[in-house]
Design a protein around this motif. Structure first.
Motif, PDB file in Angstrom:
ATOM      1  N   LEU A   1       5.422   7.125   1.682  1.00  0.00           N
ATOM      2  CA  LEU A   1       4.089   7.926   0.867  1.00  0.00           C
ATOM      3  C   LEU A   1       3.206   6.608   0.391  1.00  0.00           C
ATOM      4  N   LEU A   2       1.946   6.776   0.040  1.00  0.00           N
ATOM      5  CA  LEU A   2       0.769   5.722   0.064  1.00  0.00           C
ATOM      6  C   LEU A   2       1.046   5.671  -1.685  1.00  0.00           C
TER       7      LEU A   2
ATOM      8  N   CYS B   1       0.732  -1.046   0.078  1.00  0.00           N
ATOM      9  CA  CYS B   1       0.152  -0.110  -0.028  1.00  0.00           C
ATOM     10  C   CYS B   1       0.830   1.278  -0.016  1.00  0.00           C
ATOM     11  N   ASN B   2       2.268   0.992   0.512  1.00  0.00           N
ATOM     12  CA  ASN B   2       3.074   2.343   0.166  1.00  0.00           C
ATOM     13  C   ASN B   2       4.287   1.899  -0.304  1.00  0.00           C
ATOM     14  N   GLU B   3       5.363   3.071  -0.567  1.00  0.00           N
ATOM     15  CA  GLU B   3       6.493   2.638  -1.058  1.00  0.00           C
ATOM     16  C   GLU B   3       7.407   2.140  -0.253  1.00  0.00           C
TER      17      GLU B   3
END
Lengths: 241, 183
Positions: B132-133, B64-66
């Motif tokens: 980040l998302l 879901c994120n980096e």
């Protein structure tokens, strides 16, 4: 002596049919399971899902819509057909939003059961995460189009068994969806919770309210036996008698 | 301390740690497991960085994120066999329910318009520490190659046990009907 019985083979096994029977009906009676999702005993053949596709004399045909004929050589359980079936089921999974973990139908769902039977561990196609509508307007019935596989069972059941014609398809291609015969909401139709169309959904797209999770895990339809076992076991029982 | 035993690493990405609970649910078989393997990077032993090559990596949750993506790529680099463990790793699962809501709407609901939000400046959290998302939640196999997929929410302990012992003893992973469950 003349007989009007039709004789053909499925995977080398001789099967008999009455005139007018489809390949699928004759196979069921003979205890040979051909996987299917849109076909239903009480409904006319429709040919929506194509999972029952078999090779008839080397050509792919939907077993649910093709009449049995003398001398047909039918292949059902081949590696190629099983892979085709897997691919169709995988497409159905990625084209909807099938969250089995919280779905009321889980364990009794024919799509999920078909994936189990075909040992699908992951779809080969990318997930689409489409935006779909939910209709919770009816006091007793809910429509969740995230789970709909467009089998048309509800369309046929409402029209042919309930004489109500509540459902119809609208749109084409990936926009196709099951819609209802009113301006906007299911509560504006004469759909009733006792209608055949309520119970006939193979997935969790049409569900009765306040009945979810009633059957404990371990006692649901497909917890222990693959879908189609009833048909195959009927044959095994007949043979042992 | 160093042995010749193969190593197993695990990670929870966008998951709820339920799959890790299911790993612990193998109960006393965990004693047999530590005869077979050493645990490397994993929340189970709190080792933060890989100490070497691992035979098996178990991934719970999708990306879901980096940071999830970086961890997953790191696992792919260090593990011979990488396994998606559970629905979230395989299809995104519950976190993927945001996938048909635009990212900005998600942020607005979480940090501006939600019924219990108090955020007079209207700013989104932007600390560099916070990953980040991504635009949506991705199943693991859509980010790196995954070798096996164990279904379930969570996968039953028996499923995890059957797959792990098969892999660690060089046998094919063949799960019986009752161990393939999507819920």
């Amino acid at each position: 002596m003349m007989s009007d019985r039709i004789t053909f083979t499925i995977d080398g096994v001789e099967v008999q049919a009455d005139p007018g029977q489809t390949i699928l009906q004759a196979a069921d009676a003979a205890g040979v399971y051909i996987p299917r999702l849109c076909a239903h005993k009480e409904l006319n053949p429709f040919g929506a899902c194509r999972i029952c596709t078999v090779m008839v004399n080397g050509r792919p045909q939907a077993a649910c819509t093709t009449p049995a004929a003398n001398g047909m050589i039918i292949e059902n359980e081949t590696e190629e057909l099983t892979d085709n079936r897997r691919s169709i089921v995988e497409m159905l999974f990625v084209e909807g939003n099938h969250y089995c973990m919280y779905c009321e139908k889980s364990g009794n769902c024919e799509l999920q059961a078909m994936a189990y039977r075909l040992s699908i561990m992951v779809p080969r196609h990318p997930y689409q995460f489409p935006d779909k509508d939910i209709d919770g307007s009816h006091p007793d019935i809910m429509i969740d189009r995230n789970r709909c596989i467009l089998c048309a069972r509800c369309v046929r059941a409402s029209r042919d068994l309930d004489d109500k014609n509540v459902f119809q398809f609208v749109g084409r291609g990936k926009e196709k969806k099951v819609w209802i015969n009113s301006e906007a909401k299911l509560s504006d139709t004469d759909m009733d919770v006792t209608d055949k169309a309520t119970d006939i959904c193979p997935v969790g797209a049409i569900i009765k309210k306040r009945t979810g999770y009633e059957i404990p895990i371990g006692q649901r339809a497909y917890d222990h036996k693959p879908i189609g076992s009833d048909i195959e076991e009927a044959k095994a029982t007949a043979e042992s008698n | 301390m160093s042995t010749d035993k193969p190593k197993v690493a695990t990670a929870s990405l966008a998951g709820c740690f339920g799959c890790h609970m299911s790993i612990l649910d193998i109960d006393d078989r965990i004693l047999q497991l530590i005869d077979l393997v050493d645990f490397d990077k994993s929340p189970v032993d709190d080792i933060k960085e890989f100490t070497g090559r691992c035979a098996v990596g178990l991934i719970e949750g999708g990306c879901c994120n980096e940071e999830n993506v970086r961890v997953l790529q790191d696992f792919r680099k260090h593990c011979d066999v990488l396994i998606s463990l559970g629905e979230c790793a395989i299809c995104g699962g519950i976190p993927a329910m945001r996938n048909n809501v635009p990212l900005k709407e998600c942020f607005d609901e979480a940090y501006r318009n939600g019924p219990s939000v108090h955020n007079p400046s209207g700013e989104y959290p932007s600390d560099p520490e916070i990953p980040l998302l991504l635009n949506k939640v991705y199943p693991c196999h859509e980010v790196v190659k995954m070798d096996y997929h164990l279904q379930g929410c969570p996968p039953p302990a028996d499923t995890i046990w059957a797959a792990l012992t098969a892999l660690l003893t060089d046998k094919p992973v063949e799960l019986p009907y009752e161990l393939i469950k999507y819920d």
